[in-house]
Design an enzyme around this catalytic site. Structure first.
Site, PDB file in Angstrom:
ATOM      1  N   LYS A  31       0.942  -1.004  -0.093  1.00 45.00           N
ATOM      2  CA  LYS A  31       0.068   0.160   0.222  1.00 45.00           C
ATOM      3  C   LYS A  31       1.535   1.434   0.735  1.00 45.00           C
ATOM      4  CE  LYS A  31      -1.559   1.174   3.456  1.00 45.00           C
ATOM      5  NZ  LYS A  31      -1.232   2.620   4.238  1.00 45.00           N
ATOM      6  N   ASP A1081      -0.772   1.534  67.826  1.00 45.40           N
ATOM      7  CA  ASP A1081      -1.584   1.457  66.748  1.00 45.40           C
ATOM      8  C   ASP A1081      -3.201   1.067  66.756  1.00 45.40           C
ATOM      9  OD1 ASP A1081      -0.983   1.335  63.470  1.00 45.40           O
ATOM     10  OD2 ASP A1081      -2.270  -0.856  64.270  1.00 45.40           O
TER      11      ASP A1081
END
EC number: 3.1.11.5
Length: 1174
Positions: A31, A1081
């Site tokens: 192409k 924590d």
């Protein structure tokens, strides 16, 4: 619409150079070379003296394509073509037959040499554009001629704007709707991102026909209420008839196996129970299908029940698909489109698709501009025309359709139209084709071997309409005689051009198939490469014979998930691969974070925290080793800070990019990777980011502003801009893994297509009318239009297959199985006929395993195609010097970073590859327990049924972070916090009571209470980093964990890849109490329905299960190392107080002490863990 156009094989020198010419170029038929030769004809004026009074100049020949990459390739190919033709004219001969033939058509050689030389010199002014840059160029031309002002800033990637618009729509419209409607919407769309993913295709479709007119919330509510009324009407009717339904059906001569007395009673009771319930949503019992007129008539002998209205109504209500899904789609598309227009106007922005709309309107309106374009470009090429859309076609059709003195070449291949996801419309191509009387085609394949060409011809010749649509024919390609010797051999035996790997099972799920085919693919590649090591695997291409290498092999996939599956299997066999379609942002790499740390430190060289962060980077590894040394000297510290000041001066004088370059050169000698290739990748990323920073700096007055921009880029997880994607480093032999989309236009000697039978049926009823080719959306999702939409999806899947197959030069291996998408009892046939490959093989017919096998046998009779079942498991061994490639590969594929430096945390170390069945069951039972408890206690609001999940944990942490100002906060503040985290404000009083108890509950006998901790004696959310100097292995860490807590042997083992680098984390609270340092924590875990579930026994079980003993060990090491540096006479036993884990959901009363875990980690184990890590 006219279906057939006349077709003619293209002759470069005979095709007229006027009018609109359509050229169809199958894959590999040249192409681009055709464009080059036609371009040369126009330059040299060969054959068209009557039309063009003079030979065209390069700036008069317009060439338009769709991507920058294609534009660059066309420029190079045209330039090379001009050069080759020029040399042919100079030498009067050439080895290239095409140019030699062209040379014979030239009558005036001297004139041709002059023209070609001029064209070479003028190539910089050539008119080669992408479609969007062409539009921009013409609009600027329009501005010049009409003294108009085109001030808009063009944005290439609108993804972030779309997301912003969708989020705005979500907030403005969904938040104000009644709760019942929101719940219905949430069933289909979980988030703005989810909604955007569904509706995005609509933004690429121009002139879509929407049937509904719901444009506001009021109409949406009315629509919902109408649906609810219809369901209520049916329920009322059912309650009238339900008592006589059983007798009515029993009186019929009906199939008693299905309509047994037991089944009827069970079904009727369930439907009746539903009919009596309050109607808040669109739930319709599926068992209602047994009471439809159609089903009852099907199962009765006399086939009649027409006199019973309830059965007709059952059928009607089941056919009516009650949903807001489609209404929301249309509603959202229109509102978001309006928002985008408003936002773009406000910010003077313009998208690529806007350029097309503006240009089309301008050309329609102003004849002067149209004539100006035609005069400027008497000849034009539209490359890859199959990827056009209706606007693009209309622009060029308006310009060239009635002009006999111009030529427009439309060049493409409809068989390769695979970009519908970004707006390309095959139906626009078909419409253009229908308007052309005759089209031209190319049929000589210059790319592939004769056998590959024949096998692909044979495969696509099995069906009358192989691409479904009649006007996309398959014209068999003719292989070039030059490719006669091209071959792939193993042990001197030519390999069959196409191999199907068929899984020998009658029913296969997609997951099982993907695992199986990934192994087959990896095994076969391993076998090829093993043969190649001894010179037994060879390929012969146009360049001659050579030994097969990894670079000659490509694996084509659809997406990242498929690529990961293949890479994992290749890795197991020691085979290097690169995923070439990696679109990850360079800002999401570890290198970006490292560079940010360095730049922050350069701005504040004497900031100790920033200094330590920057030392975590690889590029400053040598300095960081000095900093980490316990006996750090003032001289060394001074040297580091001096160096950072030096970089600051360089940045000031010559810019951030040059400073980064100098920094890399200085530390190049201190290699931070085991091999030079990874070093190169890291440098490549640093330089890439440096370029982006330098480019961005022009918009800022201060360096700190640039740093903030950099920080935002790292923290924001959005689609990368066009220039932000990671640049692939690709120099060493490796298997290429690439998406089919990205492979288009490329070619590889050997190709593997593992996942070609997978498919996704169309879920959006977007379809084209076959006559008018207009686009429609069916909001009712009727089967008729869904079928048309799915046929269009299947047609594109076939085109996908064609693109994938035609990438191969010598050989292609393809995966195949009797795929079952949905398991149905007593089902014989597979679903693969709904995939591109399955349709091509089976002609769109449903077949079982035996039928598929029979078809494959017929395909393999001519030796072009073979069927295999299994490959042997070969492990490919590499030479020692290629170890560096592993490093490279792992970096490019971020999910698999192994054996390299990294930053890790407790959460990452704690990840398990796969939960045991026992644990999965335990989790499932616990979740069920939670849900059941929630249902029971819906009316009672307590901390034990307070909403669960990550957002609650984040909210509580946020509140406790503000511990020392909580006394001043009123209920409004707490309500705002609840709203911020999307929790109903009805929980306000519970939350206040809960927090009050938390901060006033004694943690131990010494009466440590949060509310009494002095602000100056505590640090909240303390972030830490410390080095993992030795390679850390999960097996060694598991031993440590078991020595900390022997009961942990019952929990699943840690399993992570060996890691080295930095360990990071956040400690919720570090505080001093009576001259001792404590860690606290917060844990928001839900353990049970009341306080009793937070006893020491239950908490210890949770500690073991979640491996919190490892977490507090890491936290203790971090604080221990910190205190060693901060306190002169620090002693662990005297100065460290221990660790508290505060299980907050236990605190429903300040007097109870459930929910508090305390430990004083054993110092010998702390030392042991520290030795293991550093």
């Amino acid at each position: 619409m006219k279906i057939d156009s006349l077709k003619e094989k293209l002759n470069i020198f005979k095709i007229p150079l006027n009018g609109i010419k359509l050229i169809e170029a199958s894959a590999g038929t040249g192409k681009t070379f055709t464009i080059v030769l036609l371009y040369l004809r126009l330059l040299l004026g060969i054959g068209e003296k009557k039309i063009y009074k003079k030979k065209l100049l390069v700036h008069e020949i317009l060439v338009v394509t769709f991507t920058n990459k294609a534009k660059e390739e066309l420029y190079i190919r045209i330039k090379d073509g001009i050069q080759n033709m020029y040399l042919t004219c100079i030498n009067k001969t050439t080895s290239d037959s095409s140019f030699q033939f062209f040379f014979k058509e030239i009558h005036d050689i001297k004139e041709a040499i002059y023209v070609l030389k001029r064209a070479q010199n003028d190539m910089n002014s050539s008119s080669i554009y992408t479609i969007h840059s062409f539009c921009q160029h013409i609009l600027q031309l329009h501005t010049f001629h009409f003294n108009d002002i085109f001030e808009e800033k063009i944005i290439e990637n609108e993804d972030n704007l779309y997301l912003q618009a969708t989020q705005d729509f979500w907030r403005r419209f969904f938040y104000t709707l009644p709760e019942d409607i929101i719940k219905i919407i949430y069933q289909d769309y979980k988030s703005p991102d989810h909604l955007l993913k569904t509706i995005k295709p609509f933004f690429y479709i121009k002139s879509i026909n929407f049937p509904t007119k719901i444009l506001n919330n009021k109409k949406l509510i009315m629509y919902h209420e109408e649906n609810i009324k219809k369901i209520i009407f049916f329920k009322e009717m059912w309650l009238i008839y339900h008592k006589i339904i059983q007798k009515t059906i029993n009186d019929l001569e009906i199939n008693k196996k299905i309509y047994s007395k037991f089944n009827l009673i069970k079904w009727i009771n369930k439907i009746t129970e539903w009919a009596k319930s309050e109607t808040k949503d669109y739930t319709i019992p599926s068992i209602l299908k047994y009471f439809t007129k159609k089903n009852i008539e099907k199962n009765t002998i006399n086939n009649t029940c027409s006199k019973y209205i309830i059965f007709e109504e059952s059928e009607k209500i089941l056919k009516k698909k009650f949903s807001l899904k489609n209404v929301i789609i249309i509603y959202a598309v229109k509102k978001i489109h309006q928002f985008l227009l408003k936002e773009k106007k406000k910010k003077s922005l313009i998208g690529f698709n806007d350029l097309l709309s503006i240009l089309l309107k301008t050309i329609k309106k102003e004849k002067f501009l149209k004539d100006l374009i035609i005069k400027k470009y008497p000849a034009a090429f539209i490359d890859e025309f199959q990827d056009t859309d209706i606007q693009q076609y209309k622009i060029f059709n308006l310009l060239y359709k009635k002009n006999k003195t111009t030529v427009l070449f439309l060049i493409g291949d409809p068989k390769q139209a695979i970009y519908s996801f970004r707006g390309a419309d095959i139906f626009s191509y078909l419409y253009a084709k229908s308007k052309i009387k005759k089209y031209y085609y190319l049929d000589t394949n210059w790319r592939s071997s004769i056998n590959i060409c024949k096998s692909i011809n044979f495969l696509f010749s099995q069906n009358i309409n192989p691409f479904i649509f009649k006007n996309i024919p398959y014209i068999p390609v003719v292989p070039s005689s030059k490719n006669l010797k091209m071959n792939f051999t193993i042990n001197d035996v030519a390999q069959t051009p196409i191999s199907f790997f068929l899984q020998e099972e009658k029913e296969v799920s997609i997951d099982d198939y993907q695992v199986w085919i990934s192994k087959q693919c990896a095994n076969e590649i391993s076998f090829w490469l093993t043969c190649a090591k001894t010179g037994k695997a060879k390929i012969t291409t146009k360049n001659g014979e050579k030994i097969l290498t990894a670079n000659d092999i490509a694996i084509l996939v659809r997406n990242r998930k498929e690529a990961d599956l293949i890479q994992d299997e290749l890795e197991k066999l020691n085979i290097i691969s690169i995923y070439s379609s990696n679109k990850n942002s360079v800002f999401q790499t570890l290198d970006a974070q490292e560079l940010l740390w360095i730049l922050e430190s350069i701005l504040e060289p004497e900031n100790e925290i920033l200094l330590q962060q920057s030392m975590a980077s690889h590029i400053l590894k040598k300095l960081s080793l000095v900093v980490e040394n316990k006996t750090i000297s003032n001289k060394n510290s001074y040297f580091i800070i001096e160096k950072l000041y030096e970089y600051h001066d360089i940045w000031e004088k010559i810019g951030v990019f040059q400073m980064i370059k100098i920094m890399i050169l200085e530390y190049q000698k201190n290699s931070f990777c085991t091999e030079i290739n990874e070093n190169h990748i890291k440098n490549l990323n640093f330089l890439h980011i440096g370029e982006l920073l330098q480019e961005q700096f022009q918009f800022f007055h201060k360096k700190i502003s640039l740093i903030r921009w950099f920080q935002k880029k790292i923290s924001t997880k959005t689609q990368p801009e066009y220039n932000e994607s990671i640049k692939c480093f690709d120099e060493s032999p490796s298997i290429k893994i690439i998406t089919i989309h990205k492979s288009k236009g490329l070619e590889y000697p050997i190709v593997w297509i593992p996942f070609s039978i997978d498919f996704k049926k169309s879920t959006l009823a977007i379809y084209h009318d076959q006559k008018s080719l207009k686009t429609f959306f069916d909001e009712n999702y009727s089967n008729k239009f869904l079928k048309i939409a799915d046929e269009e999806r299947l047609a594109e899947d076939i085109r996908f297959l064609y693109v994938a197959l035609t990438r191969s030069i010598l050989h292609c291996s393809i995966g195949l199985a009797c795929l079952i998408k949905k398991i149905i009892k007593n089902r014989n046939n597979s679903d693969i006929h709904q995939s591109g490959l399955g349709f091509t093989i089976q002609g769109g017919k449903t077949m079982n395993y035996e039928g598929l096998l029979e078809k494959l046998k017929k395909l393999s009779i001519n030796n072009f195609i073979e069927v295999k079942n299994n490959t042997d498991n070969f492990s490919f061994s590499r030479k020692p010097q290629t170890i560096s490639l592993i490093c490279k590969n792992k970096f490019l594929n971020k999910k698999n970073i192994r054996n390299t430096w990294s930053i890790t945390s407790f959460s990452q170390l704690n990840k398990i590859n796969k939960l045991s069945k026992h644990h999965q069951k335990e989790v499932a039972l616990k979740e069920l327990c939670i849900k059941n408890q929630e249902k029971k206690n819906q009316s009672l609001l307590t901390i034990h049924n307070f909403p669960k999940g990550k957002k609650t944990g984040l909210m509580i942490h946020y509140i406790l972070k503000n511990l020392h100002v909580l006394k001043n906060k009123n209920s409004n503040w707490f309500s705002c916090i609840l709203e911020k985290y999307n929790i109903h404000i009805k929980w306000t009083s519970v939350l206040i009571y809960w927090i009050k108890n938390i901060i006033n509950t004694p943690l131990n006998d010494e009466k440590i209470i949060l509310s009494r901790i002095d602000e100056k004696s505590s640090i909240r959310e303390l972030e830490f980093f410390f080095p993992i100097k030795n390679m850390l292995y999960s097996t060694e860490l598991n031993k440590i964990i078991q020595s900390i807590n022997p009961t942990s042997i019952t929990s699943p083992q840690l399993s992570f890849n060996p890691v080295k680098g930095m360990l990071t984390g956040f400690v919720d609270l570090v505080f001093i109490w009576k001259k001792k340092y404590y860690i606290l924590d917060y844990k928001s875990n839900w353990l049970g329905k009341n306080n009793n579930f937070y006893s020491s026994i239950h908490i210890n079980k949770e500690i073991v299960k979640k491996r919190y003993h490892l977490q507090y060990q890491i936290y203790t090491i971090a604080i221990h190392k910190y205190l060693q540096k901060k306190l002169k006479n620090y002693n662990y036993k005297d100065d460290f107080g221990g660790v508290f884990y505060f299980f907050l959901r236990a605190i429903d009363c300040p007097k109870k002490n459930n929910g508090i875990f305390y430990t004083m980690p054993n110092y010998s184990l702390i030392k042991k863990t520290m030795t293991l890590i550093s």
